[in-house]
Design an enzyme around this catalytic site. Structure first.
Site, mmCIF file in Angstrom:
data_model
loop_
_atom_site.group_PDB
_atom_site.id
_atom_site.type_symbol
_atom_site.label_atom_id
_atom_site.label_comp_id
_atom_site.label_asym_id
_atom_site.label_seq_id
_atom_site.Cartn_x
_atom_site.Cartn_y
_atom_site.Cartn_z
ATOM 1 N N GLU A 151 63.153 59.404 21.583
ATOM 2 C CA GLU A 151 62.882 58.188 22.350
ATOM 3 C C GLU A 151 61.644 57.446 21.845
ATOM 4 O O GLU A 151 60.659 57.316 22.554
ATOM 5 C CB GLU A 151 62.663 58.568 23.815
ATOM 6 C CG GLU A 151 63.771 59.407 24.406
ATOM 7 C CD GLU A 151 63.456 59.877 25.823
ATOM 8 O OE1 GLU A 151 62.377 60.435 26.045
ATOM 9 O OE2 GLU A 151 64.299 59.659 26.687
ATOM 10 N N ARG A 160 56.756 52.951 20.880
ATOM 11 C CA ARG A 160 55.681 52.416 20.035
ATOM 12 C C ARG A 160 56.071 52.364 18.549
ATOM 13 O O ARG A 160 55.797 51.374 17.868
ATOM 14 C CB ARG A 160 54.456 53.315 20.192
ATOM 15 C CG ARG A 160 53.219 52.839 19.479
ATOM 16 C CD ARG A 160 52.182 53.979 19.391
ATOM 17 N NE ARG A 160 52.078 54.719 20.641
ATOM 18 C CZ ARG A 160 51.269 54.403 21.636
ATOM 19 N NH1 ARG A 160 50.446 53.400 21.512
ATOM 20 N NH2 ARG A 160 51.256 55.128 22.750
ATOM 21 N N ARG A 200 44.753 48.112 26.248
ATOM 22 C CA ARG A 200 44.709 49.462 25.671
ATOM 23 C C ARG A 200 43.311 49.893 25.224
ATOM 24 O O ARG A 200 42.959 51.055 25.301
ATOM 25 C CB ARG A 200 45.710 49.589 24.521
ATOM 26 C CG ARG A 200 47.163 49.490 24.997
ATOM 27 C CD ARG A 200 48.156 49.838 23.902
ATOM 28 N NE ARG A 200 48.019 51.214 23.482
ATOM 29 C CZ ARG A 200 47.392 51.626 22.397
ATOM 30 N NH1 ARG A 200 46.851 50.759 21.570
ATOM 31 N NH2 ARG A 200 47.301 52.905 22.115
ATOM 32 N N TYR A 226 42.376 53.129 27.057
ATOM 33 C CA TYR A 226 42.506 54.359 26.269
ATOM 34 C C TYR A 226 41.482 54.479 25.156
ATOM 35 O O TYR A 226 41.620 55.333 24.294
ATOM 36 C CB TYR A 226 43.865 54.414 25.555
ATOM 37 C CG TYR A 226 45.087 54.201 26.391
ATOM 38 C CD1 TYR A 226 45.367 55.033 27.471
ATOM 39 C CD2 TYR A 226 45.996 53.201 26.075
ATOM 40 C CE1 TYR A 226 46.519 54.852 28.204
ATOM 41 C CE2 TYR A 226 47.157 53.012 26.803
ATOM 42 C CZ TYR A 226 47.404 53.847 27.871
ATOM 43 O OH TYR A 226 48.548 53.667 28.582
ATOM 44 N N CYS A 268 35.846 38.553 33.176
ATOM 45 C CA CYS A 268 34.576 38.874 33.830
ATOM 46 C C CYS A 268 34.412 40.383 33.949
ATOM 47 O O CYS A 268 34.510 40.951 35.046
ATOM 48 C CB CYS A 268 34.541 38.242 35.212
ATOM 49 S SG CYS A 268 34.784 36.485 35.106
ATOM 50 N N TYR A 319 53.061 48.156 24.383
ATOM 51 C CA TYR A 319 52.120 48.366 25.493
ATOM 52 C C TYR A 319 51.032 47.293 25.570
ATOM 53 O O TYR A 319 49.947 47.559 26.074
ATOM 54 C CB TYR A 319 51.499 49.772 25.418
ATOM 55 C CG TYR A 319 52.568 50.861 25.382
ATOM 56 C CD1 TYR A 319 53.333 51.127 26.517
ATOM 57 C CD2 TYR A 319 52.839 51.559 24.220
ATOM 58 C CE1 TYR A 319 54.330 52.078 26.476
ATOM 59 C CE2 TYR A 319 53.843 52.516 24.179
ATOM 60 C CZ TYR A 319 54.586 52.770 25.315
ATOM 61 O OH TYR A 319 55.581 53.706 25.280
HETATM 62 C C1 LIG Z 1 56.609 56.662 27.147
HETATM 63 C C2 LIG Z 1 57.781 57.507 26.876
HETATM 64 C C3 LIG Z 1 58.416 57.434 25.639
HETATM 65 C C4 LIG Z 1 57.941 56.544 24.522
HETATM 66 O O1 LIG Z 1 56.681 56.853 24.048
HETATM 67 P P1 LIG Z 1 56.131 56.134 22.723
HETATM 68 O O2 LIG Z 1 54.755 56.658 22.584
HETATM 69 O O3 LIG Z 1 56.164 54.667 22.971
HETATM 70 O O4 LIG Z 1 57.050 56.527 21.623
HETATM 71 C C5 LIG Z 1 59.538 58.207 25.437
HETATM 72 N N1 LIG Z 1 60.013 59.015 26.416
HETATM 73 C C6 LIG Z 1 59.423 59.111 27.616
HETATM 74 C C7 LIG Z 1 60.001 59.992 28.635
HETATM 75 C C8 LIG Z 1 58.292 58.366 27.888
HETATM 76 O O5 LIG Z 1 57.693 58.478 29.079
#
Ligand SMILES: *Cc1c(COP(=O)(O)O)cnc(C)c1O
Length: 463
Positions: A320, A323, A360, A364, A391, A421
């Site tokens: 998945e 980014r 970000r 972070y 501000c 993001y």
């Molecule tokens: C956020 C998330 C991702 C994607 O993360 P990336 O850092 O954007 O690759 C994939 N799976 C789950 C369950 C997530 O919460």
């Protein structure tokens, strides 16, 4: 990363020797292709172009700040991921990184699947024509209404995140007379960020069901016992901006062990595992991300090896990336407004956006690069901090970078790798108008998410 240990802030004049930023590049006019999207280059006049269009024209037509998304790069990255993983695996783009109807159409055309984690993301996906069976639904607290909508739409899978949700989804599916395909999200006790991972003691967070104390095995027992659920596999997501495959290795091993335990206890071999996202990208020249084919090979080798050892059929793998697909494909274009040299410290360069379009850095401690893009310059490098117009003294876009010393108000500067993001986490702080996302491809630019207007703000404010 070498620059991760930041001091709290510049307190004294020798901050320049603290070395939490890299030395300036030999030539600030050279665009490091690692951090810029694929069609970015400089034209004969020295201006940055993307998809063949110069930034001055883009700024004139679309204004600043704005995100410019390199559509052919986005599509190429989708293809690279799906080709790397091949027909025996599934790539789900994590929509939370950045989602719009145009993006959904590109994903659909390039053969990717889609992760959503809210009713809003689900609506966007369905509205743009993503087939429901290619969508997965995540989240630690999906509402009953969201689950209903997902089940009614015929969503491909729901990733179950708690004991309550196992029962909730089962009930709703039964009420609709279906068996909902589900996975169980397990917490494998690994947390990975960037170059490090920690393999114990990271169960103390809100996502998933812990593997360690038998909770995950109990969740599987319950899911298998409910008629409304078709348990197709186990899911693990270990972190974000990860470069080191060691965390995935531990995660895959533990997930396969669970599959073996399930086989031993229930006599069923679950057909799928999902290893999540979190693969890192280059925000600065110091980051060295892996290519999709290296990641695919590493993951499939680990899973194959572990399954052979456990005498299991190799399950279908899904991943998945969010980014890693969209992050590198966009940059944010800003106009320089004010410039304040602080003697012995650095020069503060204020732009016409800030934490409202990129949270970000504040959230972070993220690192970004920046370049002067409306022209080239032969001036000496100066150490800058690029800040926004909000501000808040934490309103920092790029903490430490070098720009040419002849930088002037009106110059355009761009921050690369803001595709993930940034727009999706954008806010209206100070009643800022969230910037547009403009897709650029083959000499054409079109708005895919328009800029917010003051009328938009007033429309929500019902007095
Ligand atoms: C956020 C998330 C991702 C994607 O993360 P990336 O850092 O954007 O690759 C994939 N799976 C789950 C369950 C997530 O919460």
């Amino acid at each position: 990363m070498s620059r991760s240990a930041h001091p709290a802030g510049p307190r004294h004049a020798d901050v320049l020797t603290e070395g939490h930023y890299s030395a300036p590049a030999a030539d600030l006019n050279v665009l490091d292709e690692k951090v810029w999207s694929r069609t970015v280059t400089r034209d004969a006049d020295g201006a940055l172009t993307v998809g063949g269009i110069a930034v001055a024209r883009l700024a004139e037509e679309f204004g600043t700040p704005a995100y410019f998304l390199d559509e052919s790069d986005f599509r190429a990255r989708c293809r690279a991921w799906s080709e790397a993983f091949g027909p025996d695996a599934d790539v789900f783009y994590a929509g939370k990184a950045f989602l719009s109807r145009a993006v959904v159409r590109w994903l659909k055309e390039e053969g990717l699947n889609l992760d959503v984690c809210s009713g809003g993301e689900l609506t966007t996906a369905l509205d743009a024509g993503m087939p429901a069976e290619r969508i997965a639904f995540h989240g630690n607290n999906k509402t009953v209404a969201e689950i209903e909508r997902a089940v009614e739409a015929g969503i491909g899978r729901i990733v179950l995140d708690s004991f309550q949700e196992i029962v909730r989804v089962a009930h709703i599916a039964q009420r609709h007379g279906v068996r909902q395909r589900v996975q169980i999200r397990v917490t494998v006790g690994v947390e990975a960020h960037t170059h490090e991972f920690i393999a114990t003691a990271h169960e103390d967070q809100k996502f998933g069901i812990a593997l360690a104390d038998g909770q995950a095995a109990e969740a599987v027992r319950r899911a298998l016992s409910l008629d409304g659920l078709d348990l197709i596999g186990v899911h693990s997501h270990i972190g974000s901006q990860i470069f080191d495959m060691a965390g995935f290795e531990v995660s895959a091993r533990r997930v396969v062990q669970l599959l073996a335990e399930i086989r031993d206890e229930h006599g069923v071999e679950l057909p799928e595992i999902d290893l999540g996202g979190g693969l890192g990208i280059a925000y600065t020249s110091e980051d060295d991300p892996r290519e999709p084919h290296e990641i695919a090979k590493a993951l499939s080798d680990i899973v194959t090896r572990e399954c052979e050892a456990a005498k299991l059929r190799t399950p279908r793998i899904s991943v998945e990336p969010g980014r890693a697909i969209v992050g590198p494909t966009a940059f944010t274009l800003y106009e320089v407004g004010t410039i304040k040299p602080l003697e012995g410290l650095r020069t503060y360069v204020s732009v016409d956006g800030g934490m409202s379009d990129n949270i970000r850095t504040a959230l972070y401690d993220a690192e970004y690069s920046v370049a002067l893009v409306s022209r080239t310059s032969d001036a000496e490098p100066m150490l800058v901090r690029v800040v926004g117009k909000h501000c808040e003294s934490g309103d920092i876009v790029v903490k430490d970078a070098f720009l040419p010393a002849d930088l002037a108000p009106g110059d355009l500067i761009a921050v690369p790798a803001t595709g993930a993001y940034c727009r999706s986490m954008a806010s209206n702080y100070n009643h800022a108008l969230r910037p547009p996302v403009v897709a650029v491809r083959d000499g054409e630019a079109r708005v895919i998410v328009r800029r917010e207007t003051e009328e938009d703000l007033l429309r929500l404010d019902v007095g």
